[in-house]
Design a protein around this motif. Structure first.
Motif, PDB file in Angstrom:
ATOM      1  N   PHE A  77       0.873  -1.176   0.000  1.00  0.00           N
ATOM      2  CA  PHE A  77       0.000   0.000   0.000  1.00  0.00           C
ATOM      3  C   PHE A  77       0.907   1.223   0.000  1.00  0.00           C
ATOM      4  O   PHE A  77       1.579   1.512   0.989  1.00  0.00           O
ATOM      5  N   MET A  78       0.947   1.912  -1.128  1.00  0.00           N
ATOM      6  CA  MET A  78       1.876   3.028  -1.277  1.00  0.00           C
ATOM      7  C   MET A  78       1.173   4.357  -1.017  1.00  0.00           C
ATOM      8  O   MET A  78       0.090   4.610  -1.549  1.00  0.00           O
ATOM      9  N   VAL A  79       1.810   5.178  -0.178  1.00  0.00           N
ATOM     10  CA  VAL A  79       1.264   6.511   0.102  1.00  0.00           C
ATOM     11  C   VAL A  79       2.347   7.550  -0.167  1.00  0.00           C
ATOM     12  O   VAL A  79       3.533   7.240  -0.170  1.00  0.00           O
ATOM     13  N   ASN A  80       1.901   8.773  -0.402  1.00  0.00           N
ATOM     14  CA  ASN A  80       2.808   9.883  -0.686  1.00  0.00           C
ATOM     15  C   ASN A  80       3.139  10.604   0.626  1.00  0.00           C
ATOM     16  O   ASN A  80       2.242  11.103   1.300  1.00  0.00           O
ATOM     17  N   ALA A  81       4.428  10.638   0.986  1.00  0.00           N
ATOM     18  CA  ALA A  81       4.850  11.266   2.252  1.00  0.00           C
ATOM     19  C   ALA A  81       4.438  12.734   2.349  1.00  0.00           C
ATOM     20  O   ALA A  81       4.260  13.268   3.447  1.00  0.00           O
ATOM     21  N   GLU A  82       4.257  13.377   1.211  1.00  0.00           N
ATOM     22  CA  GLU A  82       3.902  14.811   1.207  1.00  0.00           C
ATOM     23  C   GLU A  82       2.436  15.056   1.531  1.00  0.00           C
ATOM     24  O   GLU A  82       2.053  16.157   1.893  1.00  0.00           O
ATOM     25  N   GLU A  83       1.611  14.022   1.339  1.00  0.00           N
ATOM     26  CA  GLU A  83       0.168  14.205   1.526  1.00  0.00           C
ATOM     27  C   GLU A  83      -0.289  13.527   2.810  1.00  0.00           C
ATOM     28  O   GLU A  83       0.164  12.443   3.147  1.00  0.00           O
ATOM     29  N   ILE A  85       5.836   4.140   2.399  1.00  0.00           N
ATOM     30  CA  ILE A  85       5.719   5.603   2.365  1.00  0.00           C
ATOM     31  C   ILE A  85       6.712   6.114   1.325  1.00  0.00           C
ATOM     32  O   ILE A  85       7.930   6.076   1.549  1.00  0.00           O
ATOM     33  N   ASN A  86       6.198   6.548   0.203  1.00  0.00           N
ATOM     34  CA  ASN A  86       7.054   6.963  -0.919  1.00  0.00           C
ATOM     35  C   ASN A  86       7.303   8.477  -0.892  1.00  0.00           C
ATOM     36  O   ASN A  86       6.616   9.220  -0.201  1.00  0.00           O
ATOM     37  N   LYS A  87       8.273   8.910  -1.672  1.00  0.00           N
ATOM     38  CA  LYS A  87       8.639  10.329  -1.841  1.00  0.00           C
ATOM     39  C   LYS A  87       9.210  10.934  -0.563  1.00  0.00           C
ATOM     40  O   LYS A  87       8.992  12.116  -0.259  1.00  0.00           O
ATOM     41  N   ILE A  88       9.970  10.117   0.213  1.00  0.00           N
ATOM     42  CA  ILE A  88      10.539  10.636   1.468  1.00  0.00           C
ATOM     43  C   ILE A  88      11.627  11.686   1.211  1.00  0.00           C
ATOM     44  O   ILE A  88      11.989  12.443   2.111  1.00  0.00           O
ATOM     45  N   SER A 109      12.172   6.225  -1.370  1.00  0.00           N
ATOM     46  CA  SER A 109      12.042   7.192  -2.459  1.00  0.00           C
ATOM     47  C   SER A 109      12.273   6.423  -3.752  1.00  0.00           C
ATOM     48  O   SER A 109      13.390   6.004  -4.045  1.00  0.00           O
ATOM     49  N   SER A 110      11.188   6.209  -4.516  1.00  0.00           N
ATOM     50  CA  SER A 110      11.307   5.483  -5.785  1.00  0.00           C
ATOM     51  C   SER A 110      12.205   6.237  -6.747  1.00  0.00           C
ATOM     52  O   SER A 110      12.977   5.645  -7.495  1.00  0.00           O
TER      53      SER A 110
END
Length: 302
Positions: free
Chosen positions: A93-99, A123-126, A154-155
């Motif tokens: 379950f991928m989520v955007n760290a910014e949101e 938690i992506n985009k760290i 971070s992908s």
């Protein structure tokens, strides 16, 4: 190699539109197999990426981003995403760290209640947030669901992706190597070729284009004489005004779409490509089941 100890399994990557699922898949597989765009809801079909090592084979499924459907194509995309959850060995379950945590995440977590599959929170985009913010995000999600593992990554930068893959391997069941070691996707070359063309249209056009286009590969033939692959593709739009935008002034935009797509297709096929692009108007195709079937969106395959 001890065959008994070999592990393999199917992993679904799920999350709201635009959290970086396709970027992650492309990072893991090392080749461009999933369409990437900064516009949400660009993945329509299940794009499978296959990662093979000496110990395991992980087959990743990049589902359409889960969101409230607005038309028949949206309904189809949602069914694909939901059905996938029951068929896999592991869910990322991928989520955007910014949101922050919102209704979209809640909607997805609700879907997990009805499946037995283990779920990782990724938690992506760290790279875009301060490290201190991560603890707040982790605490917020821990309250919502008993995730088996929580891995910040971070992908784009590749941070912690290897760690995530190691964790994934631990959860895979013992099983056979489903695909040959050198195969990175189970989609035919035609499908990936059409996605690469669609990606270029999304990158080069304005907001009104994205969800109203489909790309149909009319012909894909390799010439024995000079080993050049001849690709003929039609970009389907809903309105004449969209056709004008895609073609551009004196055909300039269509030419640029073709130039960029050809380079990616040549990388995919490992040979020279002659690409011909056409643009055709088919009004309201997204709400017509027969046309959705013609363009490759078949419910019975899922």
């Amino acid at each position: 190699m001890n065959n008994q100890a070999y592990k393999s399994g199917f992993i679904s990557i799920i999350g709201r539109p635009n959290v970086g699922k396709s970027t992650f898949l492309n990072r893991v597989i090392g080749q461009k197999i999933a369409i990437m765009s900064d516009k949400p809801q660009t993945t329509r079909n299940k794009v499978q990426g296959v990662l093979t090592t000496n110990e395991a084979q992980a087959i990743f499924i990049d589902t359409p981003g889960i969101h409230k459907p607005k038309h028949k194509l949206g309904d189809f995309m949602m069914k694909v995403a939901q059905n996938t959850l029951k068929e896999v060995d592991l869910i990322l379950f991928m989520v955007n760290a910014e949101e922050g945590f919102g209704k979209g995440e809640e909607f997805i977590i609700e879907k997990f209640q009805s499946v037995q599959t283990p779920v990782f929170l990724v938690i992506n985009k760290i790279d875009l947030v301060h490290p201190d913010k991560l603890f707040t995000i982790i605490d917020a999600y821990k309250e919502k669901y008993p995730f088996k593992e929580i891995v910040p990554i971070s992908s784009l930068e590749g941070n912690n992706v290897e760690t995530l893959l190691e964790q994934v391997q631990k959860y895979l069941p013992e099983g056979p190597q489903y695909y040959p070691a050198d195969q990175v996707t189970d989609h035919p070359e035609r499908f990936i070729t059409s996605e690469l063309i669609r990606e270029k249209v999304l990158h080069l056009t304005r907001e009104e284009i994205p969800h109203s286009i489909a790309v149909v590969i009319e012909k894909m033939e390799r010439s024995d004489a000079n080993d050049i692959v001849h690709v003929m593709a039609t970009i389907i739009v809903e309105r004449a005004s969209q056709k004008g935008i895609i073609i551009g002034k004196q055909g300039s935009l269509l030419k640029e779409i073709g130039k960029r797509a050809r380079l990616d297709i040549e990388n995919l096929l490992g040979t020279k490509v002659f690409l011909e692009l056409w643009v055709k108007v088919q009004k309201d195709w997204r709400n017509k089941m027969t046309q959705l079937r013609d363009f490759g969106f078949r419910e019975d395959e899922y």
